[in-house]
Design a protein around this motif. Structure first.
Motif, PDB file in Angstrom:
ATOM      1  N   LEU A   1       0.828  -1.212   0.000  1.00  0.00           N
ATOM      2  CA  LEU A   1       0.000   0.000   0.000  1.00  0.00           C
ATOM      3  C   LEU A   1       0.859   1.257   0.000  1.00  0.00           C
ATOM      4  CD1 LEU A   1      -2.820  -1.030   2.528  1.00  0.00           C
ATOM      5  CD2 LEU A   1      -3.010  -0.795   0.051  1.00  0.00           C
ATOM      6  N   LEU A   2       1.974   1.204   0.749  1.00  0.00           N
ATOM      7  CA  LEU A   2       2.870   2.361   0.803  1.00  0.00           C
ATOM      8  C   LEU A   2       3.468   2.643  -0.580  1.00  0.00           C
ATOM      9  CD1 LEU A   2       4.461   4.509   2.407  1.00  0.00           C
ATOM     10  CD2 LEU A   2       6.204   2.751   2.830  1.00  0.00           C
ATOM     11  N   PHE A   3       3.935   1.591  -1.259  1.00  0.00           N
ATOM     12  CA  PHE A   3       4.525   1.783  -2.574  1.00  0.00           C
ATOM     13  C   PHE A   3       3.489   2.224  -3.611  1.00  0.00           C
ATOM     14  CE2 PHE A   3       8.216  -0.742  -1.068  1.00  0.00           C
ATOM     15  CZ  PHE A   3       9.229   0.097  -1.523  1.00  0.00           C
ATOM     16  N   TYR A   4       2.274   1.681  -3.502  1.00  0.00           N
ATOM     17  CA  TYR A   4       1.218   2.079  -4.439  1.00  0.00           C
ATOM     18  C   TYR A   4       0.865   3.558  -4.245  1.00  0.00           C
ATOM     19  CZ  TYR A   4      -3.272   2.400  -6.793  1.00  0.00           C
ATOM     20  OH  TYR A   4      -4.304   2.786  -7.597  1.00  0.00           O
ATOM     21  N   GLY A   5       0.722   3.950  -2.962  1.00  0.00           N
ATOM     22  CA  GLY A   5       0.430   5.360  -2.670  1.00  0.00           C
ATOM     23  C   GLY A   5       1.556   6.276  -3.124  1.00  0.00           C
ATOM     24  N   ALA A   6       2.820   5.821  -2.902  1.00  0.00           N
ATOM     25  CA  ALA A   6       3.970   6.624  -3.321  1.00  0.00           C
ATOM     26  C   ALA A   6       3.993   6.772  -4.842  1.00  0.00           C
ATOM     27  CB  ALA A   6       5.260   5.981  -2.839  1.00  0.00           C
ATOM     28  N   TYR A   7       3.657   5.663  -5.553  1.00  0.00           N
ATOM     29  CA  TYR A   7       3.636   5.709  -7.021  1.00  0.00           C
ATOM     30  C   TYR A   7       2.584   6.692  -7.525  1.00  0.00           C
ATOM     31  CZ  TYR A   7       2.189   4.345 -11.711  1.00  0.00           C
ATOM     32  OH  TYR A   7       1.817   4.379 -13.031  1.00  0.00           O
ATOM     33  N   ARG A   8       1.380   6.622  -6.922  1.00  0.00           N
ATOM     34  CA  ARG A   8       0.304   7.527  -7.354  1.00  0.00           C
ATOM     35  C   ARG A   8       0.650   8.984  -7.069  1.00  0.00           C
ATOM     36  NH1 ARG A   8      -3.512   5.862 -10.756  1.00  0.00           N
ATOM     37  NH2 ARG A   8      -4.918   7.410  -9.853  1.00  0.00           N
ATOM     38  N   LEU A   9       1.248   9.215  -5.917  1.00  0.00           N
ATOM     39  CA  LEU A   9       1.623  10.571  -5.551  1.00  0.00           C
ATOM     40  C   LEU A   9       2.752  11.088  -6.444  1.00  0.00           C
ATOM     41  CD1 LEU A   9       0.985  12.839  -3.601  1.00  0.00           C
ATOM     42  CD2 LEU A   9       2.635  11.872  -1.991  1.00  0.00           C
ATOM     43  N   HIS A  10       3.722  10.209  -6.736  1.00  0.00           N
ATOM     44  CA  HIS A  10       4.817  10.586  -7.629  1.00  0.00           C
ATOM     45  C   HIS A  10       4.285  10.942  -9.017  1.00  0.00           C
ATOM     46  CE1 HIS A  10       8.810  10.466  -9.489  1.00  0.00           C
ATOM     47  NE2 HIS A  10       8.261   9.745 -10.454  1.00  0.00           N
ATOM     48  N   LYS A  11       3.329  10.157  -9.510  1.00  0.00           N
ATOM     49  CA  LYS A  11       2.728  10.425 -10.820  1.00  0.00           C
ATOM     50  C   LYS A  11       1.992  11.755 -10.827  1.00  0.00           C
ATOM     51  CE  LYS A  11      -0.341   8.349 -14.259  1.00  0.00           C
ATOM     52  NZ  LYS A  11      -1.250   7.197 -14.564  1.00  0.00           N
ATOM     53  N   ALA A  12       1.266  12.033  -9.738  1.00  0.00           N
ATOM     54  CA  ALA A  12       0.530  13.299  -9.643  1.00  0.00           C
ATOM     55  C   ALA A  12       1.479  14.496  -9.618  1.00  0.00           C
ATOM     56  CB  ALA A  12      -0.350  13.296  -8.390  1.00  0.00           C
ATOM     57  N   ILE A  13       2.604  14.340  -8.902  1.00  0.00           N
ATOM     58  CA  ILE A  13       3.592  15.428  -8.836  1.00  0.00           C
ATOM     59  C   ILE A  13       4.188  15.689 -10.213  1.00  0.00           C
ATOM     60  CG2 ILE A  13       5.853  16.077  -7.927  1.00  0.00           C
ATOM     61  CD1 ILE A  13       5.105  14.651  -5.329  1.00  0.00           C
ATOM     62  N   ASN A  14       4.503  14.620 -10.946  1.00  0.00           N
ATOM     63  CA  ASN A  14       5.069  14.777 -12.287  1.00  0.00           C
ATOM     64  C   ASN A  14       4.067  15.412 -13.254  1.00  0.00           C
ATOM     65  OD1 ASN A  14       7.595  13.772 -11.694  1.00  0.00           O
ATOM     66  ND2 ASN A  14       7.092  11.673 -12.286  1.00  0.00           N
ATOM     67  N   GLU A  15       2.803  15.011 -13.146  1.00  0.00           N
ATOM     68  CA  GLU A  15       1.764  15.596 -14.003  1.00  0.00           C
ATOM     69  C   GLU A  15       1.591  17.081 -13.702  1.00  0.00           C
ATOM     70  OE1 GLU A  15      -1.631  13.169 -13.301  1.00  0.00           O
ATOM     71  OE2 GLU A  15      -1.013  11.592 -14.718  1.00  0.00           O
ATOM     72  N   GLU A  16       1.644  17.424 -12.423  1.00  0.00           N
ATOM     73  CA  GLU A  16       1.524  18.834 -12.035  1.00  0.00           C
ATOM     74  C   GLU A  16       2.715  19.633 -12.552  1.00  0.00           C
ATOM     75  OE1 GLU A  16      -0.254  22.162 -10.359  1.00  0.00           O
ATOM     76  OE2 GLU A  16      -1.053  20.122 -10.556  1.00  0.00           O
ATOM     77  N   ALA A  17       3.898  19.041 -12.490  1.00  0.00           N
ATOM     78  CA  ALA A  17       5.098  19.723 -12.992  1.00  0.00           C
ATOM     79  C   ALA A  17       5.008  19.927 -14.506  1.00  0.00           C
ATOM     80  CB  ALA A  17       6.345  18.912 -12.648  1.00  0.00           C
ATOM     81  N   ALA A  18       4.504  18.893 -15.228  1.00  0.00           N
ATOM     82  CA  ALA A  18       4.361  19.003 -16.683  1.00  0.00           C
ATOM     83  C   ALA A  18       3.341  20.078 -17.037  1.00  0.00           C
ATOM     84  CB  ALA A  18       3.937  17.656 -17.270  1.00  0.00           C
ATOM     85  N   LEU A  19       2.223  20.135 -16.304  1.00  0.00           N
ATOM     86  CA  LEU A  19       1.206  21.153 -16.552  1.00  0.00           C
ATOM     87  C   LEU A  19       1.757  22.546 -16.286  1.00  0.00           C
ATOM     88  CD1 LEU A  19      -1.692  21.927 -17.239  1.00  0.00           C
ATOM     89  CD2 LEU A  19      -2.294  21.566 -14.831  1.00  0.00           C
ATOM     90  N   HIS A  20       2.531  22.665 -15.207  1.00  0.00           N
ATOM     91  CA  HIS A  20       3.139  23.958 -14.878  1.00  0.00           C
ATOM     92  C   HIS A  20       4.082  24.413 -15.987  1.00  0.00           C
ATOM     93  CE1 HIS A  20       4.962  27.161 -12.499  1.00  0.00           C
ATOM     94  NE2 HIS A  20       6.151  26.665 -12.804  1.00  0.00           N
TER      95      HIS A  20
END
Length: 289
Positions: free
Chosen positions: A47-66
């Motif tokens: 669960l920790l790794f899955y949550g970390a993966y989802r959060l990492h993906k969201a951060i990268n998407e936000e950076a790309a949008l920015h």
């Protein structure tokens, strides 16, 4: 963006280390329940790794949008400043110098071309905003798509120094049911995009014909082409290949976004193909009735 990622990775490693440490202590204190503790620990790790993966993906998407928004602001600033500076220079020259009527007319015509360029930019920004917030209703009617294509090409040719660059083969009397304004904007964006990404002397070919119940529109350029991995992304809002600091061509990243949104609303299909020997072909299939 680098600092938040470092903090994020540190927290993930810290949480994992704490989880392992407490697991070891529990196993040592309760050896009989080792299997249950290890099983529950494994679930928590997953669960920790899955949550970390989802959060990492969201951060990268936000950076790309920015980054895309930053590129958009830079490109819009340039797109606005260039024609405004040109118009200002033409008008100042007319006011400060004694020019012949013919020269004044030429300067005024050039100013009008720059104003049309600004008008197109503003129109794209307005329609993109309305489409995104769903306030544009796409009023549809039956009209001759062939006539519309001719009108769009005539307007674009007026602003081309080398009018023969834009070559067309348009079959007559092809009726469609759709939003005349939105389809004209989509067609204009496709053609201008092809001209923009083609070498200065290279021709752009437009073809419109019937194919059974469909109208087929093809716009082919002779530019550098689009890599396969980019072909799906080019229709995203603000997306442009490369960075604004190093990109040679002008643009806002709205043109192809508008094209895709307009065509989707009409139930039309757009395909991106490789041209031979070089360049890109945009092919559109739209219902004739």
């Amino acid at each position: 963006m680098r600092r938040p990622l470092i903090i994020f990775y540190f927290l993930v490693v810290y949480a994992l280390a704490e989880l392992i440490w407490w697991g070891v202590l529990l196993v040592q204190s309760q050896p009989a329940r080792s299997a249950m503790i290890i099983g529950e620990g494994a679930v928590f790790v997953i669960l920790l790794f899955y949550g970390a993966y989802r959060l990492h993906k969201a951060i990268n998407e936000e950076a790309a949008l920015h980054q895309q928004q930053k590129n958009f602001l830079l490109s819009v600033t340039h797109e606005l400043k260039s024609p405004l500076s040109s118009i200002k220079l033409y008008l100042q020259t007319i006011l400060r110098r004694e020019l012949s009527a013919e020269k004044q007319r030429a300067f005024l015509l050039n100013s009008l071309k720059d104003i049309e360029r600004l008008d197109d930019l503003v129109e794209n920004m307005l329609i993109a905003t309305k489409i995104e917030n769903k306030s544009y209703t796409f009023p549809k009617e039956r009209f001759d798509f062939s006539t519309l294509a001719e009108e769009v090409l005539q307007r674009i040719r007026q602003n081309l120094p080398e009018k023969e660059r834009l070559q067309a083969r348009i079959d007559g009397d092809i009726p469609v049911y759709g939003d005349r304004f939105a389809l004209s904007l989509a067609l204009s964006n496709l053609v201008e995009n092809a001209l923009k990404y083609s070498p200065p002397a290279a021709a752009v070919h437009l073809e419109l014909k019937e194919a059974g119940p469909k109208a087929v529109l093809r716009v082919a350029d002779q530019g550098q082409g689009i890599p396969d991995k980019e072909k799906e992304k080019i229709f995203d809002k603000f997306y442009r290949i490369g960075s604004e600091e190093t990109r040679a061509t002008k643009g806002t990243g709205l043109g192809l976004f508008i094209v895709k949104q307009v065509l989707d609303n009409h139930g039309a299909v757009i395909q991106v193909k490789d041209n031979r020997p070089a360049g890109t072909i945009f092919e559109i299939l739209i219902d004739r009735e």
